[in-house]
Design an enzyme around this catalytic site. Sequence first.
Site, PDB file in Angstrom:
ATOM      1  N   TYR A   1       0.833  -1.205   0.000  1.00 39.46           N
ATOM      2  CA  TYR A   1       0.000   0.000   0.000  1.00 39.46           C
ATOM      3  C   TYR A   1       0.863   1.250   0.000  1.00 39.46           C
ATOM      4  CZ  TYR A   1       0.813   0.874   5.019  1.00 39.46           C
ATOM      5  OH  TYR A   1       1.388   1.155   6.228  1.00 39.46           O
TER       6      TYR A   1
ATOM      7  N   LYS B   1       6.493  -1.895   1.917  1.00 35.56           N
ATOM      8  CA  LYS B   1       5.302  -1.324   2.565  1.00 35.56           C
ATOM      9  C   LYS B   1       4.142  -2.308   2.413  1.00 35.56           C
ATOM     10  CE  LYS B   1       3.113   3.199   3.204  1.00 35.56           C
ATOM     11  NZ  LYS B   1       3.146   3.205   4.651  1.00 35.56           N
TER      12      LYS B   1
ATOM     13  N   GLU C   1      12.501   2.454  14.243  1.00 33.08           N
ATOM     14  CA  GLU C   1      11.557   3.528  13.885  1.00 33.08           C
ATOM     15  C   GLU C   1      10.373   3.384  14.816  1.00 33.08           C
ATOM     16  OE1 GLU C   1       9.858   2.886   9.962  1.00 33.08           O
ATOM     17  OE2 GLU C   1      10.139   0.727  10.140  1.00 33.08           O
TER      18      GLU C   1
ATOM     19  N   LEU D   1      11.082   1.160   7.308  1.00 28.50           N
ATOM     20  CA  LEU D   1      10.413   1.605   6.091  1.00 28.50           C
ATOM     21  C   LEU D   1      11.054   2.942   5.700  1.00 28.50           C
ATOM     22  CD1 LEU D   1       7.970   1.112   4.105  1.00 28.50           C
ATOM     23  CD2 LEU D   1       6.864   2.927   5.399  1.00 28.50           C
TER      24      LEU D   1
HETATM   25  N1  PMP Z   1       7.544   3.783   9.184  1.00 32.27           N
HETATM   26  C1  PMP Z   1       6.432   3.035   9.199  1.00 32.27           C
HETATM   27  C2  PMP Z   1       6.480   1.685   9.821  1.00 32.27           C
HETATM   28  C3  PMP Z   1       5.241   3.521   8.636  1.00 32.27           C
HETATM   29  O1  PMP Z   1       4.133   2.779   8.647  1.00 32.27           O
HETATM   30  C4  PMP Z   1       5.231   4.836   8.089  1.00 32.27           C
HETATM   31  C5  PMP Z   1       3.991   5.435   7.511  1.00 32.27           C
HETATM   32  N2  PMP Z   1       3.176   4.584   6.854  1.00 32.27           N
HETATM   33  C6  PMP Z   1       6.419   5.568   8.094  1.00 32.27           C
HETATM   34  C7  PMP Z   1       7.561   5.011   8.652  1.00 32.27           C
HETATM   35  C8  PMP Z   1       6.476   6.939   7.497  1.00 32.27           C
HETATM   36  O2  PMP Z   1       6.471   6.865   6.103  1.00 32.27           O
HETATM   37  P1  PMP Z   1       5.985   8.088   5.213  1.00 32.27           P
HETATM   38  O3  PMP Z   1       6.771   9.277   5.629  1.00 32.27           O
HETATM   39  O4  PMP Z   1       6.263   7.653   3.832  1.00 32.27           O
HETATM   40  O5  PMP Z   1       4.517   8.270   5.494  1.00 32.27           O
END
Ligand code: PMP
Length: 289
Positions: free
Chosen positions: A33, A147, A181, A206
């Site tokens: 996604y 993702k 994270e 991610l």
């Molecule tokens: N890490 C994880 C595990 C996430 O789920 C997300 C957001 N979906 C992020 C980091 C942040 O990613 P982004 O800045 O692309 O929204």
Amino acid sequence: MARISYVNGRFVNHRDAYVHIDDRGYQFADGVYEVMLVQNCVMIDADPHFQRLTHSLAELRIECDVSARSFGLIITELQRRNKVTDYFVYLQITRGVAPRNHQFPTERIKPSIVITLSPFKIDFSKEIIGYQAITGEDIRWKRKDIKSISLLPNILAKQEAIENDAIEIVLIDKESGYITECSASNFFIVDSSNNLRTHPLGHHILGGITRTTLITIARQNDLNVIEEPFKLEDVVEAKEAFITSTTKGLYPITKIDDMVINHGEIGAISRKIRKLYQQYIEEQISNEL
Ligand code: PMP
């Protein structure tokens, strides 16, 4: 007005938006996604979002022949039908519908595509607040760069945060002791020498689009960013901490477990980067218009 969503080539009323029970996303969480922000009809960081989508699909060997441009057209049509200008896009692609079997289906199936819009307007005039986080073990699989819609560990972690009156949970890899994270955001600290620190890209996190954008903006503004793993003891010493994501932008963290950061105040660097990010979004909007 009825909300309209996109399901496998059709624009349907949201309440009638269904996928088949044999969808491999439903059966196995076999899908990926993206969540993207659109403000004033302009998608922020569209290219990196679609590049990450391509990466996630390729890593799971899901063959989807819809181009970023075609997705853009579908989203624009959804925007028109929903009469919205400011919103989040949720875009999900699963391997498709097939009789339930763990291995990939032998015959070629079409991936299932679902896109929904949720109205959301960023209000930068709102005073930012410092948020509380907790820490917990990172129990996810070894390919966090994908993702994937398989989010059970993230869900359990986030629930733990919420039940402890926290906005997020800072995840720690038990073997290495490194902070990776958060359950749905990336994590940064500002160390005593004003360096920004965050976990490097790779399989352990991610690659957040907001993370990359903020790093670029910070460097352009003479802030030093160190992408190296760090531990909880470094957070104890940190002057500031914040989390980043598409849905949150930058949220300052002023307390982690019992540890108060910067006397509970939002730090100057967090404020500065948030302001720069606001300008970045405003520039993207005015460049496109
Ligand atoms: N890490 C994880 C595990 C996430 O789920 C997300 C957001 N979906 C992020 C980091 C942040 O990613 P982004 O800045 O692309 O929204």
